[in-house]
Design an enzyme around this catalytic site. Structure first.
Site, PDB file in Angstrom:
ATOM      1  N   GLY A  30       0.693  -1.237   0.028  1.00 45.60           N
ATOM      2  CA  GLY A  30      -0.102   0.088  -0.049  1.00 45.60           C
ATOM      3  C   GLY A  30       0.761   1.247   0.135  1.00 45.60           C
ATOM      4  CE1 TYR A  31       3.268   2.751  -4.007  1.00 47.36           C
ATOM      5  CE2 TYR A  31       1.091   1.142  -4.098  1.00 47.36           C
ATOM      6  CZ  TYR A  31       2.470   1.462  -4.530  1.00 47.36           C
ATOM      7  OH  TYR A  31       3.000   0.532  -5.265  1.00 47.36           O
ATOM      8  CG  LEU A  32       3.456   4.672   3.959  1.00 44.55           C
ATOM      9  CD1 LEU A  32       4.584   4.490   4.730  1.00 44.55           C
ATOM     10  CD2 LEU A  32       2.052   4.324   4.862  1.00 44.55           C
TER      11      LEU A  32
END
Length: 155
Positions: A30-32
Protein backbone atom coordinates in the site's frame (compact mmCIF):
# COMPACT_ATOMS: atom_id res chain seq x y z
CA UNK A 1 22.12 7.98 -4.59
CA UNK A 2 20.33 4.64 -4.94
CA UNK A 3 18.83 4.36 -8.43
CA UNK A 4 16.30 1.99 -9.93
CA UNK A 5 16.48 1.49 -13.69
CA UNK A 6 13.53 -0.60 -14.73
CA UNK A 7 11.57 -1.61 -17.81
CA UNK A 8 8.06 -3.02 -17.65
CA UNK A 9 6.20 -5.33 -20.05
CA UNK A 10 2.84 -7.02 -20.38
CA UNK A 11 2.94 -10.80 -20.32
CA UNK A 12 1.50 -13.15 -22.92
CA UNK A 13 -0.63 -15.27 -20.55
CA UNK A 14 -0.80 -18.30 -22.83
CA UNK A 15 3.00 -18.53 -23.08
CA UNK A 16 3.39 -17.63 -19.39
CA UNK A 17 1.09 -20.47 -18.31
CA UNK A 18 3.37 -22.92 -20.14
CA UNK A 19 6.59 -21.49 -18.65
CA UNK A 20 8.27 -23.56 -15.89
CA UNK A 21 8.39 -21.63 -12.62
CA UNK A 22 9.05 -22.00 -8.90
CA UNK A 23 6.44 -21.20 -6.26
CA UNK A 24 5.76 -17.46 -6.15
CA UNK A 25 6.00 -15.03 -3.24
CA UNK A 26 2.75 -13.48 -2.02
CA UNK A 27 3.04 -9.68 -1.67
CA UNK A 28 0.70 -7.01 -0.36
CA UNK A 29 1.57 -3.35 -0.65
CA UNK A 30 0.00 0.00 0.00
CA UNK A 31 1.01 3.62 -0.35
CA UNK A 32 1.61 6.01 2.53
CA UNK A 33 1.75 8.87 0.03
CA UNK A 34 2.04 9.24 -3.73
CA UNK A 35 2.22 12.07 -6.18
CA UNK A 36 4.08 12.80 -9.42
CA UNK A 37 7.35 13.52 -7.62
CA UNK A 38 7.56 10.82 -4.93
CA UNK A 39 5.93 7.76 -3.41
CA UNK A 40 6.34 5.93 -0.12
CA UNK A 41 5.25 2.31 -0.12
CA UNK A 42 4.93 -0.32 2.56
CA UNK A 43 5.13 -3.97 1.47
CA UNK A 44 4.54 -7.22 3.31
CA UNK A 45 6.03 -10.41 1.91
CA UNK A 46 5.90 -13.99 3.14
CA UNK A 47 8.73 -13.33 5.58
CA UNK A 48 9.21 -9.63 6.28
CA UNK A 49 8.19 -6.05 5.58
CA UNK A 50 9.72 -3.24 3.54
CA UNK A 51 9.44 0.51 3.44
CA UNK A 52 10.33 1.96 0.04
CA UNK A 53 10.64 5.57 -1.05
CA UNK A 54 10.83 6.34 -4.77
CA UNK A 55 11.47 9.61 -6.57
CA UNK A 56 10.21 10.97 -9.87
CA UNK A 57 10.85 8.79 -12.90
CA UNK A 58 13.12 10.39 -15.49
CA UNK A 59 13.42 8.21 -18.59
CA UNK A 60 13.42 4.75 -17.04
CA UNK A 61 15.36 5.73 -13.90
CA UNK A 62 14.37 7.00 -10.48
CA UNK A 63 15.81 7.32 -7.00
CA UNK A 64 14.82 4.39 -4.80
CA UNK A 65 15.52 3.68 -1.15
CA UNK A 66 14.28 0.43 0.39
CA UNK A 67 14.48 -0.58 4.03
CA UNK A 68 13.58 -3.91 5.61
CA UNK A 69 11.25 -3.49 8.59
CA UNK A 70 9.63 -6.03 10.92
CA UNK A 71 6.68 -7.79 9.32
CA UNK A 72 4.29 -6.89 12.15
CA UNK A 73 5.14 -3.19 11.77
CA UNK A 74 4.60 -3.39 8.00
CA UNK A 75 1.21 -5.07 8.62
CA UNK A 76 0.28 -2.28 11.03
CA UNK A 77 1.29 0.42 8.52
CA UNK A 78 -0.81 -1.27 5.82
CA UNK A 79 -3.82 -1.44 8.13
CA UNK A 80 -3.58 2.00 9.71
CA UNK A 81 -2.25 4.24 6.94
CA UNK A 82 -2.98 2.74 3.50
CA UNK A 83 -6.41 3.28 2.00
CA UNK A 84 -6.01 0.61 -0.68
CA UNK A 85 -3.77 -2.43 -0.95
CA UNK A 86 -2.41 -4.12 -4.08
CA UNK A 87 -1.95 -7.88 -3.75
CA UNK A 88 -0.06 -10.12 -6.14
CA UNK A 89 2.02 -13.21 -6.61
CA UNK A 90 5.59 -12.50 -7.68
CA UNK A 91 7.62 -15.01 -9.67
CA UNK A 92 11.39 -14.57 -10.03
CA UNK A 93 12.46 -15.87 -13.44
CA UNK A 94 16.15 -16.15 -14.36
CA UNK A 95 16.65 -15.80 -18.11
CA UNK A 96 19.84 -15.20 -20.12
CA UNK A 97 21.79 -13.79 -17.17
CA UNK A 98 19.03 -11.48 -15.91
CA UNK A 99 16.28 -11.79 -13.32
CA UNK A 100 12.73 -11.03 -14.36
CA UNK A 101 10.02 -10.30 -11.82
CA UNK A 102 6.62 -11.42 -13.05
CA UNK A 103 3.68 -10.10 -11.04
CA UNK A 104 0.34 -11.90 -11.27
CA UNK A 105 -2.11 -9.44 -9.74
CA UNK A 106 -5.02 -10.43 -7.52
CA UNK A 107 -8.28 -8.94 -6.23
CA UNK A 108 -9.27 -5.74 -8.09
CA UNK A 109 -6.29 -6.13 -10.44
CA UNK A 110 -6.92 -9.80 -11.26
CA UNK A 111 -6.22 -10.63 -14.90
CA UNK A 112 -3.22 -8.31 -15.14
CA UNK A 113 0.21 -9.92 -15.47
CA UNK A 114 3.26 -7.66 -15.76
CA UNK A 115 6.98 -8.43 -16.01
CA UNK A 116 9.78 -6.11 -14.93
CA UNK A 117 13.52 -6.20 -15.42
CA UNK A 118 15.96 -4.06 -13.47
CA UNK A 119 19.00 -2.88 -15.39
CA UNK A 120 22.38 -1.44 -14.50
CA UNK A 121 22.29 1.16 -17.31
CA UNK A 122 19.39 2.68 -19.25
CA UNK A 123 20.74 1.54 -22.62
CA UNK A 124 21.67 -1.95 -21.44
CA UNK A 125 20.72 -4.75 -23.84
CA UNK A 126 18.96 -7.91 -22.71
CA UNK A 127 17.15 -10.91 -24.17
CA UNK A 128 13.41 -11.10 -23.63
CA UNK A 129 11.86 -14.42 -22.59
CA UNK A 130 9.23 -15.70 -25.05
CA UNK A 131 6.33 -14.77 -22.72
CA UNK A 132 7.21 -11.04 -22.81
CA UNK A 133 4.70 -8.93 -24.72
CA UNK A 134 4.20 -5.21 -25.28
CA UNK A 135 6.47 -2.79 -23.42
CA UNK A 136 4.56 -0.50 -21.06
CA UNK A 137 7.52 1.29 -19.44
CA UNK A 138 6.41 4.82 -18.57
CA UNK A 139 2.69 4.11 -18.93
CA UNK A 140 1.46 5.40 -15.57
CA UNK A 141 -1.62 3.20 -15.38
CA UNK A 142 0.68 0.17 -14.95
CA UNK A 143 2.52 1.65 -11.94
CA UNK A 144 1.55 -0.23 -8.80
CA UNK A 145 0.75 3.09 -7.12
CA UNK A 146 -1.77 3.79 -9.88
CA UNK A 147 -3.22 0.27 -9.71
CA UNK A 148 -3.98 0.97 -6.05
CA UNK A 149 -6.02 4.05 -7.02
CA UNK A 150 -7.48 2.86 -10.35
CA UNK A 151 -7.47 -0.94 -10.45
CA UNK A 152 -7.41 -3.02 -13.63
CA UNK A 153 -11.06 -4.08 -13.16
CA UNK A 154 -12.10 -0.44 -13.82
CA UNK A 155 -10.32 -0.06 -17.15
Amino acid sequence: MAMEIERKFLVNKELWDQWPKEAPHYLRQGYLFKDLIKTARVRVSDETGYLTIKGRTVGISRAEYEFEIPKDEAEELLTRFCETVVSKYRHIIPFEGKLWEVDVFLADNEGLVVAEIELIEEDESFVRPPFIGKEVTGERKYYNSQLAANPFKNW
